[in-house]
Design an enzyme around this catalytic site. Structure first.
Site, PDB file in Angstrom:
ATOM      1  N   SER A  47       0.825  -1.213   0.000  1.00 20.95           N
ATOM      2  CA  SER A  47       0.000   0.000   0.000  1.00 20.95           C
ATOM      3  C   SER A  47       0.857   1.260   0.000  1.00 20.95           C
ATOM      4  CB  SER A  47      -0.911   0.012   1.235  1.00 20.95           C
ATOM      5  OG  SER A  47      -0.145  -0.026   2.418  1.00 20.95           O
ATOM      6  N   LYS A  48       2.137   1.135   0.340  1.00 23.71           N
ATOM      7  CA  LYS A  48       2.997   2.305   0.458  1.00 23.71           C
ATOM      8  C   LYS A  48       3.309   2.949  -0.895  1.00 23.71           C
ATOM      9  CE  LYS A  48       3.390   2.038   4.947  1.00 23.71           C
ATOM     10  NZ  LYS A  48       2.784   3.052   5.840  1.00 23.71           N
ATOM     11  N   ASP A  49       3.059   2.233  -1.990  1.00 18.63           N
ATOM     12  CA  ASP A  49       3.224   2.862  -3.308  1.00 18.63           C
ATOM     13  C   ASP A  49       2.360   4.112  -3.411  1.00 18.63           C
ATOM     14  OD1 ASP A  49       4.811   0.722  -3.954  1.00 18.63           O
ATOM     15  OD2 ASP A  49       3.562  -0.018  -5.587  1.00 18.63           O
ATOM     16  N   ALA A  52       4.025   7.066  -1.494  1.00 20.26           N
ATOM     17  CA  ALA A  52       5.277   7.474  -2.142  1.00 20.26           C
ATOM     18  C   ALA A  52       4.984   8.331  -3.374  1.00 20.26           C
ATOM     19  CB  ALA A  52       6.101   6.250  -2.527  1.00 20.26           C
ATOM     20  N   THR A  79       7.638   1.279   2.716  1.00 19.69           N
ATOM     21  CA  THR A  79       7.656   2.650   2.211  1.00 19.69           C
ATOM     22  C   THR A  79       8.968   2.919   1.489  1.00 19.69           C
ATOM     23  OG1 THR A  79       6.238   3.385   4.025  1.00 19.69           O
ATOM     24  CG2 THR A  79       7.421   5.094   2.823  1.00 19.69           C
TER      25      THR A  79
END
Length: 347
Positions: A47-49, A52, A79
């Site tokens: 989910s960190k895409d 970012a 992340t």
């Protein structure tokens, strides 16, 4: 007539629009309907895409990031991978301060994506100069032309999920979602997603998942930061030893805590039952769902969405390693027998 080539311009165009998948076998006998938002379908496998991309593009829009800039961040691994991936495509240098609790797989992945990695001791206080928070701040001060993402205290962390994850879940459930269960680390995923969902229907229940050894649950209930709650735990990307400004505690209805051992076993169970190769944090949120079901939280008509934030490949040397599980004391006689299904044929 010449056919048009159907291709994405680069990997970043694949961020978001992850699938919602019904959970079947692992929820057999549960009361309600259960669905997983599988964030491993992002190109960076987490989910960190989303954050970012959002934070970096906002910095570009404001002129804070310019060609040749260096992006610095504190990360438990996911992340950092996403920032490294975005940096490659956009042409920035990437420097990451990583907790020593992060798996070796994650650290190797970060290095393979061209990032400079500083591995910092996990079990020190947040204000200790050796902590990955303080190391990232120092590197930012020492590096000319750098920006510090600072996901724990950056409201854009929430905004990314408000603009993407929340609307996707609302559309995918046809507005019929009754509960969202999600892990809370920085708090950006649960806070941004929930803010959007609560705007559509304030009756949706938001349940955060915390770890034993973290301060988040008690802070939510008392608004007091209790250092006595803090002790070492193994789950990565879940819980905190500080209070992140990227968490909107008012929008979360309740927190539930899960153990290291049960979360690890449940991650493996997700793979065995649903064929979803989920990460340690995904195991934690599924374990929370089990506990909520046992407590009689749900009705048969409820539509419950859980967010599986990352992919099992990040945990091959941990949760999916029998040796690591045994070293942690997570195996008893029965689970060792269940795990060891490999057979060797003599040469």
């Amino acid at each position: 007539m010449e056919q048009k080539i159907k291709a994405y311009n680069n990997i970043l165009e694949l961020v978001g629009n992850t699938p919602l998948v019904r959970l079947n076998k692992i929820t057999k006998g549960f009361t309600g309907n259960f669905f997983a938002k599988i964030e491993a379908f992002n190109p960076g496998h987490s989910s960190k895409d989303r954050i970012a991309m959002h934070i970096i593009e906002e910095a570009e829009r404001k002129g804070i990031l310019t060609p040749g800039s260096t992006i610095i961040e504190t990360t438990s691994g996911n992340t950092g991978f996403s920032i490294a991936m975005v940096s490659i495509i956009k042409g920035y240098s990437c420097v990451l301060a990583v907790s020593s609790k992060s798996s070796r797989d994650k650290i190797d992945m970060l290095r393979s994506m061209g990032a400079t990695v500083y591995v910092c001791p996990a079990h020190v206080s947040a204000d200790d100069p050796r902590s990955y928070y303080e190391v990232a701040k120092r590197l930012h001060q020492e590096t000319k032309g750098s920006i510090y993402i600072n996901q724990y205290f950056n409201e854009l962390n929430m905004d990314a999920h408000y603009a993407s994850t929340g609307p996707e879940i609302w559309e995918q459930t046809g507005g019929q979602i009754t509960h969202l269960v999600a892990c809370s680390g920085t708090g950006g995923t649960i806070s941004g997603t929930s803010r959007y969902l609560k705007e559509q229907n304030p009756n949706i229940k938001i349940i955060g998942v915390d770890a034993y050894g973290s301060v988040l649950k008690k802070y939510h209930e008392t608004r007091e930061f209790d250092r006595k709650e803090i002790y070492p735990y193994r789950i990565e990307g879940l819980g905190k030893n500080l209070i992140p400004a990227a968490t909107d505690f008012d929008i979360i209805d309740e927190f539930i805590k899960v153990t290291d051992s049960e979360s690890a076993h449940t991650a493996r169970e997700i793979a065995r039952t649903e064929g979803i190769f989920a990460g340690y944090t995904s195991g934690a949120v599924m374990q929370a769902l089990k506990q909520l079901n046992e407590a009689g939280t749900f009705k048969s008509t409820d539509n419950v969405v859980v967010i599986f934030p990352d992919h099992g490949s990040r945990y091959m040397s941990k949760v999916y390693s029998d040796k690591w599980m045994e070293d942690q004391g997570f195996f008893d006689t029965e689970t060792v027998a269940e795990a060891q299904k490999i057979q060797y044929i003599k040469e």
